[in-house]
Structure formats: structure tokens, C-alpha cells
Design a protein around this motif. Structure first.
Motif, short mmCIF file in Angstrom:
data_model
loop_
_atom_site.label_atom_id
_atom_site.label_comp_id
_atom_site.label_asym_id
_atom_site.label_seq_id
_atom_site.Cartn_x
_atom_site.Cartn_y
_atom_site.Cartn_z
N ASP A 66 -5.93 1.58 1.92
CA ASP A 66 -5.93 0.18 2.32
C ASP A 66 -4.65 -0.48 1.82
O ASP A 66 -4.21 -0.20 0.70
N ILE A 67 -4.09 -1.38 2.62
CA ILE A 67 -2.86 -2.05 2.18
C ILE A 67 -3.09 -2.97 0.98
O ILE A 67 -2.15 -3.41 0.34
N ARG A 68 -4.36 -3.28 0.69
CA ARG A 68 -4.63 -4.09 -0.51
C ARG A 68 -4.51 -3.26 -1.78
O ARG A 68 -4.58 -3.80 -2.88
N ASN A 69 -4.38 -1.96 -1.62
CA ASN A 69 -4.21 -1.08 -2.78
C ASN A 69 -2.72 -1.07 -3.17
O ASN A 69 -1.93 -0.27 -2.68
N GLU A 70 -2.37 -1.99 -4.08
CA GLU A 70 -0.96 -2.17 -4.43
C GLU A 70 -0.37 -0.92 -5.07
O GLU A 70 0.80 -0.59 -4.86
N ILE A 71 -1.21 -0.22 -5.84
CA ILE A 71 -0.70 0.99 -6.52
C ILE A 71 -0.30 2.03 -5.46
O ILE A 71 0.76 2.66 -5.54
N LEU A 72 -1.16 2.18 -4.46
CA LEU A 72 -0.86 3.14 -3.41
C LEU A 72 0.41 2.73 -2.64
O LEU A 72 1.30 3.56 -2.41
N LEU A 73 0.50 1.44 -2.29
CA LEU A 73 1.69 0.98 -1.56
C LEU A 73 2.96 1.24 -2.37
O LEU A 73 3.98 1.69 -1.84
N ASN A 74 2.86 0.93 -3.64
CA ASN A 74 3.97 1.18 -4.55
C ASN A 74 4.38 2.66 -4.54
O ASN A 74 5.57 2.99 -4.44
N ASP A 75 3.38 3.52 -4.61
CA ASP A 75 3.64 4.97 -4.59
C ASP A 75 4.33 5.40 -3.30
O ASP A 75 5.22 6.27 -3.31
N ILE A 76 3.91 4.79 -2.19
CA ILE A 76 4.49 5.16 -0.90
C ILE A 76 5.98 4.83 -0.88
O ILE A 76 6.82 5.66 -0.52
N PHE A 77 6.30 3.60 -1.30
CA PHE A 77 7.71 3.19 -1.31
C PHE A 77 8.52 4.02 -2.32
O PHE A 77 9.66 4.42 -2.06
N LEU A 78 7.90 4.25 -3.50
CA LEU A 78 8.60 4.97 -4.55
C LEU A 78 8.87 6.41 -4.14
O LEU A 78 9.99 6.92 -4.29
N SER A 79 7.85 7.04 -3.58
CA SER A 79 8.04 8.45 -3.23
C SER A 79 9.08 8.60 -2.12
O SER A 79 9.90 9.53 -2.15
N ALA A 80 9.11 7.63 -1.18
CA ALA A 80 10.16 7.67 -0.14
C ALA A 80 11.54 7.52 -0.80
O ALA A 80 12.49 8.24 -0.46
N LYS A 81 11.61 6.62 -1.75
CA LYS A 81 12.90 6.37 -2.42
C LYS A 81 13.36 7.61 -3.20
O LYS A 81 14.54 8.00 -3.14
N GLU A 82 12.41 8.22 -3.91
CA GLU A 82 12.77 9.40 -4.71
C GLU A 82 13.26 10.55 -3.84
O GLU A 82 13.98 11.42 -4.30
N GLN A 83 12.81 10.54 -2.59
CA GLN A 83 13.29 11.60 -1.68
C GLN A 83 14.53 11.15 -0.89
O GLN A 83 14.84 11.73 0.15
N ASN A 84 15.16 10.10 -1.38
CA ASN A 84 16.34 9.56 -0.69
C ASN A 84 16.07 9.20 0.76
O ASN A 84 16.92 9.42 1.63
N ASN A 85 14.90 8.73 0.98
CA ASN A 85 14.49 8.44 2.35
C ASN A 85 13.74 7.10 2.35
O ASN A 85 12.62 7.00 2.86
N GLU A 86 14.37 6.09 1.77
CA GLU A 86 13.72 4.78 1.60
C GLU A 86 13.07 4.26 2.88
O GLU A 86 13.60 4.49 3.96
N ILE A 87 11.99 3.51 2.69
CA ILE A 87 11.38 2.82 3.84
C ILE A 87 12.36 1.71 4.25
O ILE A 87 12.70 0.84 3.45
N ASP A 88 12.81 1.77 5.50
CA ASP A 88 13.79 0.78 5.98
C ASP A 88 13.13 -0.42 6.63
O ASP A 88 13.69 -1.51 6.63
N ALA A 89 11.99 -0.19 7.26
CA ALA A 89 11.33 -1.28 7.97
C ALA A 89 9.83 -1.02 7.99
O ALA A 89 9.38 0.13 7.88
N VAL A 90 9.09 -2.11 8.11
CA VAL A 90 7.62 -2.01 8.19
C VAL A 90 7.16 -2.61 9.51
O VAL A 90 7.58 -3.70 9.89
N ILE A 91 6.31 -1.87 10.19
CA ILE A 91 5.61 -2.42 11.36
C ILE A 91 4.16 -2.58 10.91
O ILE A 91 3.48 -1.59 10.60
N HIS A 92 3.70 -3.82 10.86
CA HIS A 92 2.43 -4.10 10.20
C HIS A 92 1.32 -4.45 11.19
O HIS A 92 1.30 -5.53 11.77
N LEU A 93 0.42 -3.48 11.37
CA LEU A 93 -0.70 -3.71 12.28
C LEU A 93 -2.05 -3.70 11.58
O LEU A 93 -3.05 -4.09 12.19
N ALA A 94 -2.10 -3.20 10.35
CA ALA A 94 -3.39 -3.06 9.68
C ALA A 94 -4.07 -4.42 9.54
O ALA A 94 -3.41 -5.41 9.21
#
Ligand code: UD1
Length: 347
Positions: A66-94
Motif C-alpha cells: 500500500d502506498i500508505r506504507n512509508e517504509i515500503l515506499l522508502n525502500d522502493i526509492f532507496l533500492s532503485a537509487k542503490e542500483q543507480n537506477n533512481e525513480i525519475d517519475a511517478v505515475i500515480h493511480l493507486a
């Protein structure tokens, strides 16, 4: 190539955007709680033969949550960053989207749609991600006028679902004003997305009893529901039934890609854009077209007007045409054919 986070990516519109993002070669990260969709759609899409040249499992990640899970959202952005593949844009439909339910459970709607979005914006800020496309709705417009809506129509929703969409748009404007040279934001105000991908691999299949006309029509055609109730035949329209701007979901998905490209190459701004066809069709025209192109009889009965309905809702799409080159290709007949094919394929 850019990494796009798609919230609600396994839902009806999300899964069609997913297909078009794959075709364009983007890295794609999906977060979806699957409360109103199924994870199975990912396999169906990744197995599509027309996507074989484009789909690369290394460029895709799915997070169930769920997008209300801040820890999970944080992990998603962090893990993308650590792989040098940062999230560039968000399309928000949830989000939650049933009008009737929103009147019974307003807090759930505010919490899921508005609080959820705020958490998402906070995490985006933290990771310096400022490109954002929001799935908004024509339902936010005041229904006092002619039924033809341009983007400057007064915002005056009449139910909690619409209120949450309008509130999120307001938050986005406030966010933009807080640092005007940062955010690139688009609020896409959908009219009535229906149909399905012509492959028949993805279907709108809401859990529970559907509210919107097209999923009801599909269930009447498949004999899961006996009869379609037509809400009013005494409206001030040529045949007395309500007029809407039905737009093919694949055209809607293309609109997201076009807006994404537009935002990325233009200075920061907040853009409000209608996504419809600019052409209104009545409930009877929809039923007749569906019957004709699919050679199926639809049982229907006229009943009372539904609370909160308006006679006509049609988009002015001049701005989308001008700015992003929006030109929805599919006609009502295509929407009916493709929708029914996908229903048959997903029984
Ligand atoms: C509805 C919501 C709107 C929401 C949108 C997308 C209401 C009053 N409006 O819009 O807030 O943004 O869905 O989720 O709920 N119809 C029938 N029989 C049915 C269902 C619908 O005749 O069983 C008619 C309606 O009266 C209308 C047309 O079909 O004329 C389209 O209805 P629907 O698909 O629910 O979309 P909207 O009314 O545009």
C-alpha cells in the motif's frame, strides 16, 4: 532509460499504461496492494507475444503493498537509487474509486487517496524525485454548466471520491508553489475510459458489483447479470439517456506516455489536462454499438435517474491536442469490440 514508478499498476488503467511503458523501453517499478486487482495480470502482460521484443525482466520490479506504507515506499526509492537506477517519475493511480462506497466510507477514501498521496509526495521529495502524473477525474468539475468541460471549469465535486481527487490536485498546486522551479506535475482528468487492449489479455474486472456502465454491460453480455438498468430515459438529451465521453483505455495509456515526455522536456509546471475524445455518446448509443459490433443482445430496462448523475459530460480536448499532440484513435465500436474480446478471454 528512465525508471518510472507506477502506483496502482495492476489495475484497469495501470495495466494498460504498463503495456505502453514496456513498449517504450522504460524501466518500470509497480506498487499495488491488489485490493481491487490481481497480480496475475503481470504474467499475462509479460507473456504477450507482441511485447517479447521489449519486455526485459531486469527492467521490471513489482512490490505488493500500500502506498500508505512509508517504509515500503522508502525502500522502493532507496533500492532503485542503490542500483543507480533512481525513480525519475511517478505515475500515480493507486486509490479507491467507487463513488457510492465513498459516501458510506468517507474516511477510508480520505485516508487511502489523500493521506496515501501525501506519504508518496514526502518520499518523492526525500529522494529528489519531482516528476509526477496524477490520475484525476472529470468528476471534479462543477456540473452546473453545459456539460462540455474545459480545464478552467469550476472545480466543485459532489461526493467524497471527487473531493479527494480535487484535494490531491490542490496539494499538488501548493507543492508546486512551495518551490516553483522544481516540480513537473500533470493532473490528467479522465472522462470515461472503457475498452481494453486489443490482444484481449487485460480486462476491467472490478471485485464486487461494478458501478460504472461498461463493466456492468460486459457482465450482462456474459449473462452474469440479468439486465442492465439504464438510469433514466427522461434526460434533456436526444434519446433521453445520459451522454458521456467514452475513451479507449489504450488511448488513455498513450496519453500518459505523451504527457511524461512533454513534462520531461519542458520547464517545471502544473498542467491540468482533460483526456476524453471530445465526442459524447448516449447510453443507448453505447448499448446499440455493443450489440451491433459483437452480435450480442443486451437485456436492459429503463429505471430511475441515479443520484448525482448529470445529463451530459463531454471533454474539451483542445489543450491536450495542442500541448501533447493528443489524438485518441479509437472509436466507440473499437472500445466495444476490444472490451468484449478481453472479457471472453478472461472468463
Ligand atoms: C461515474 C461517477 C463519477 C466517476 C466515474 C468514474 C456517479 C454519479 N458518477 O461517472 O463520479 O468519476 O463514474 O468512476 O457515480 N449508467 C447506467 N446504468 C448503469 C451504470 C451507469 O445507465 O448501471 C449510466 C449513467 O447514468 C451515465 C452513464 O451510464 O449516464 C455512465 O455512467 P458511469 O460509467 O457510472 O460513469 P459516470 O456517470 O460518468
Amino acid at each position: 532509460m528512465k525508471n518510472i514508478l507506477l502506483t496502482g499498476g495492476t489495475g484497469f488503467i495501470g495495466s494498460h499504461i504498463f503495456i505502453q511503458l514496456i513498449k517504450c523501453g522504460y524501466y518500470i517499478t509497480i506498487i499495488d496492494s491488489n485490493i481491487n486487482s490481481s497480480e496475475k495480470v503481470i504474467k499475462r502482460i509479460s507473456d504477450m507475444s507482441e511485447l517479447t521484443p521489449f519486455f526485459d525482466i531486469k527492467k521490471f520490479k513489482f512490490y505488493k503493498g500500500d502506498i500508505r506504507n512509508e517504509i515500503l515506499l522508502n525502500d522502493i526509492f532507496l533500492s532503485a537509487k542503490e542500483q543507480n537506477n533512481e525513480i525519475d517519475a511517478v505515475i500515480h493511480l493507486a486509490g479507491l474509486k467507487a463513488v457510492r462506497e465513498s459516501k458510506i466510507k468517507p474516511l477510508e477514501y480520505w485516508e487511502s487517496n489523500v493521506s496515501g498521496s501525501i506519504i508518496l509526495f514526502k518520499v518523492m521529495q526525500k529522494f529528489n524525485c519531482y516528476n509526477f502524473i496524477f490520475s484525476s477525474s472529470a468528476t471534479i468539475y462543477s456540473s452546473d454548466g453545459t456539460g462540455f468541460f474545459d480545464e478552467d471549469t469550476i472545480i466543485k465535486p459532489i461526493n467524497p471520491y471527487g473531493n479527494t481527487k480535487a484535494a490531491i490536485e490542490q496539494i499538488l498546486r501548493d507543492l508546486f508553489d512551495s518551490s516553483p522551479n522544481l516540480w513537473r506535475i500533470a493532473c490528467l482528468r479522465y472522462f470515461n475510459p472503457i475498452g481494453a487492449h486489443p490482444s484481449g489479455n487485460v480486462c476491467e474486472d472490478p471485485k464486487g458489483i461494478p458501478n460504472n456502465i461498461f463493466p456492468v454491460l460486459l457482465k450482462v453480455a456474459s449473462r452474469e447479470i440479468d439486465c442492465l438498468e439504464v438510469f433514466g430515459n427522461d434526460w434533456e438529451t436526444p434519446d433521453g439517456t445520459g451522454i458521456r465521453d467514452y475513451v479507449h483505455v489504450l488511448d488513455i495509456a498513450d496519453g500518459h506516455i505523451m504527457v511524461l515526455k512533454y513534462l520531461m522536456k519542458n520547464p517545471p509546471k502544473v498542467l491540468n489536462l482533460n483526456l476524453g475524445t471530445g465526442v459524447g455518446k448516449s447510453v443507448m448509443e453505447l448499448i446499440n454499438t455493443f450489440e451491433e459490433v459483437n452480435q450480442i443482445k443486451i437485456n436492459y430496462v429503463f429505471s430511475n435517474r441515479r443520484e448525482g448523475d448529470i445529463p451530459r459530460s463531454v471533454a474539451n480536448i483542445d489543450l491536450a491536442k495542442k500541448l501533447i499532440g493528443w489524438d485518441p484513435k479509437n472509436k466507440l465500436a473499437d472500445m466495444c469490440k476490444d472490451g468484449w474480446r478481453s472479457k471472453l478471454n478472461n472468463q
